[in-house]
Design a protein around this motif. Sequence first.
Motif, PDB file in Angstrom:
ATOM      1  N   MET A 151       0.840  -1.201   0.000  1.00  0.00           N
ATOM      2  CA  MET A 151       0.000   0.000   0.000  1.00  0.00           C
ATOM      3  C   MET A 151       0.878   1.256   0.000  1.00  0.00           C
ATOM      4  O   MET A 151       1.989   1.248   0.519  1.00  0.00           O
ATOM      5  N   ILE A 152       0.324   2.313  -0.566  1.00  0.00           N
ATOM      6  CA  ILE A 152       0.996   3.612  -0.619  1.00  0.00           C
ATOM      7  C   ILE A 152       0.212   4.593   0.240  1.00  0.00           C
ATOM      8  O   ILE A 152      -1.007   4.725   0.082  1.00  0.00           O
ATOM      9  N   ALA A 153       0.897   5.261   1.150  1.00  0.00           N
ATOM     10  CA  ALA A 153       0.245   6.245   2.017  1.00  0.00           C
ATOM     11  C   ALA A 153       0.742   7.644   1.690  1.00  0.00           C
ATOM     12  O   ALA A 153       1.907   7.841   1.330  1.00  0.00           O
ATOM     13  N   VAL A 154      -0.148   8.611   1.837  1.00  0.00           N
ATOM     14  CA  VAL A 154       0.182  10.021   1.659  1.00  0.00           C
ATOM     15  C   VAL A 154      -0.255  10.760   2.915  1.00  0.00           C
ATOM     16  O   VAL A 154      -1.427  10.699   3.304  1.00  0.00           O
ATOM     17  N   THR A 155       0.681  11.424   3.570  1.00  0.00           N
ATOM     18  CA  THR A 155       0.328  12.217   4.749  1.00  0.00           C
ATOM     19  C   THR A 155      -0.167  13.590   4.295  1.00  0.00           C
ATOM     20  O   THR A 155       0.063  14.010   3.168  1.00  0.00           O
ATOM     21  N   GLY A 156      -0.854  14.280   5.196  1.00  0.00           N
ATOM     22  CA  GLY A 156      -1.394  15.590   4.825  1.00  0.00           C
ATOM     23  C   GLY A 156      -2.303  15.489   3.615  1.00  0.00           C
ATOM     24  O   GLY A 156      -2.360  16.391   2.770  1.00  0.00           O
ATOM     25  N   ALA A 157      -3.051  14.393   3.531  1.00  0.00           N
ATOM     26  CA  ALA A 157      -3.785  14.061   2.302  1.00  0.00           C
ATOM     27  C   ALA A 157      -4.983  14.956   2.032  1.00  0.00           C
ATOM     28  O   ALA A 157      -5.502  14.964   0.911  1.00  0.00           O
ATOM     29  N   SER A 158      -5.440  15.701   3.024  1.00  0.00           N
ATOM     30  CA  SER A 158      -6.545  16.619   2.772  1.00  0.00           C
ATOM     31  C   SER A 158      -6.038  18.002   2.384  1.00  0.00           C
ATOM     32  O   SER A 158      -6.828  18.891   2.078  1.00  0.00           O
ATOM     33  N   GLY A 159      -4.721  18.173   2.385  1.00  0.00           N
ATOM     34  CA  GLY A 159      -4.127  19.434   1.962  1.00  0.00           C
ATOM     35  C   GLY A 159      -4.063  19.535   0.451  1.00  0.00           C
ATOM     36  O   GLY A 159      -4.409  18.607  -0.277  1.00  0.00           O
ATOM     37  N   GLN A 160      -3.595  20.678  -0.027  1.00  0.00           N
ATOM     38  CA  GLN A 160      -3.623  20.938  -1.468  1.00  0.00           C
ATOM     39  C   GLN A 160      -2.711  19.997  -2.240  1.00  0.00           C
ATOM     40  O   GLN A 160      -3.103  19.430  -3.266  1.00  0.00           O
TER      41      GLN A 160
ATOM     42  N   ASN B 285      -8.146   0.934  -3.144  1.00  0.00           N
ATOM     43  CA  ASN B 285      -8.005   0.297  -1.835  1.00  0.00           C
ATOM     44  C   ASN B 285      -6.557   0.043  -1.445  1.00  0.00           C
ATOM     45  O   ASN B 285      -6.277  -0.423  -0.346  1.00  0.00           O
ATOM     46  N   GLN B 286      -5.625   0.386  -2.347  1.00  0.00           N
ATOM     47  CA  GLN B 286      -4.196   0.270  -2.053  1.00  0.00           C
ATOM     48  C   GLN B 286      -3.564   1.627  -1.761  1.00  0.00           C
ATOM     49  O   GLN B 286      -2.348   1.744  -1.659  1.00  0.00           O
ATOM     50  N   ILE B 287      -4.425   2.630  -1.612  1.00  0.00           N
ATOM     51  CA  ILE B 287      -3.972   3.986  -1.293  1.00  0.00           C
ATOM     52  C   ILE B 287      -4.513   4.374   0.075  1.00  0.00           C
ATOM     53  O   ILE B 287      -5.698   4.188   0.362  1.00  0.00           O
ATOM     54  N   VAL B 288      -3.636   4.890   0.925  1.00  0.00           N
ATOM     55  CA  VAL B 288      -4.022   5.326   2.266  1.00  0.00           C
ATOM     56  C   VAL B 288      -3.854   6.839   2.366  1.00  0.00           C
ATOM     57  O   VAL B 288      -2.767   7.377   2.146  1.00  0.00           O
ATOM     58  N   ALA B 289      -4.943   7.528   2.682  1.00  0.00           N
ATOM     59  CA  ALA B 289      -4.910   8.975   2.902  1.00  0.00           C
ATOM     60  C   ALA B 289      -4.838   9.225   4.407  1.00  0.00           C
ATOM     61  O   ALA B 289      -5.781   8.909   5.138  1.00  0.00           O
ATOM     62  N   ILE B 290      -3.721   9.767   4.852  1.00  0.00           N
ATOM     63  CA  ILE B 290      -3.541  10.051   6.274  1.00  0.00           C
ATOM     64  C   ILE B 290      -3.843  11.526   6.506  1.00  0.00           C
ATOM     65  O   ILE B 290      -3.206  12.408   5.926  1.00  0.00           O
TER      66      ILE B 290
ATOM     67  N   LYS C 133       5.041   2.095   1.135  1.00  0.00           N
ATOM     68  CA  LYS C 133       5.654   3.353   0.713  1.00  0.00           C
ATOM     69  C   LYS C 133       4.835   4.508   1.281  1.00  0.00           C
ATOM     70  O   LYS C 133       3.602   4.451   1.296  1.00  0.00           O
ATOM     71  N   VAL C 134       5.528   5.545   1.744  1.00  0.00           N
ATOM     72  CA  VAL C 134       4.806   6.693   2.295  1.00  0.00           C
ATOM     73  C   VAL C 134       5.409   7.993   1.775  1.00  0.00           C
ATOM     74  O   VAL C 134       6.630   8.131   1.658  1.00  0.00           O
TER      75      VAL C 134
END
Length: 285
Positions: free
Chosen positions: A1-10, A26-31, A68-69
């Motif tokens: 899975m791939i995660a992105v932090t600050g995912a609600s930001g621009q 479903n393999q993407i994580v929005a943190i 991956k993040v």
Amino acid sequence: MIAVTGASGQLGRLVIQTLLDTVPANQIVAIVRDVSKAEDLRASGVQVRQGDYSQPETLATALQGVKKVLLVSSSEIGQRLEQHKNVVQAAKNAGVELIAYTSILHADTSPLSLAQEHIETEQLIRDSGLSFVFLRNAWYIENYFSAVGTALQTGKVFGAAGEGKFSAASRADFAVAAAAVLTGSDQGGKIYELAGDQAFTLAELAATLAELSGKPVAYVNYAETEYKDLLVSFGLPEGFAHILAQSDTGAAQGGLYDGNGQLSKLIQRPTATLRSVLQAHLATV
């Protein structure tokens, strides 16, 4: 899975939107700090998880199963290093295989005071033993949107950059680059100096605004202290005004210029131009 932090930001939101073109949702994580701000991402099938840079216990849960993040640098200047440390430690504990970090252009040699926390974060990541990629981003063209209204009203663009060139690019271009790194292979250890293809001075920014708006707009250059005081008079907090003014004088020293074309190579197309981004923005105001 791939995660992105600050995912609600621009930037984070644009990265996820780009990932959705090639990665199953479903393999993407929005943190995100506040999950209520990411309901649209959840509706698209992305896993939305609560994670706060300042609350390590939330990060441990958010990064479970992630390989991956993308660590999007915190917006809280002065607190970034400790916040980033929490993410890096959680990533290491979770068994993350690659961490990509959004740094600043030429962080190791930059004259900008903003670079210090980025340099420290880069070293923190190196010391962690995690496989890493540093995305050293130049300025966003969108940084100037807040000045457009004032420029059109007063006929002036204010700054302290002199003839310094800005190799800025659109936020969308940087997002596509981040997605390419997250989905690519053999990225560990790479450092990308990411900048727009066509650099511009603030005088050229003013001229482009004048051309697109049909109104006279000129660039007015100040000394750093005078520009800081002007920004404070506009209502900006003094600390933030100082950072903006110092960034301009850093740009005058070449701190925000790069002509290597790594960004366009990574995204496999020319970067968006100042004119095209400003034209699209003016159509909305």
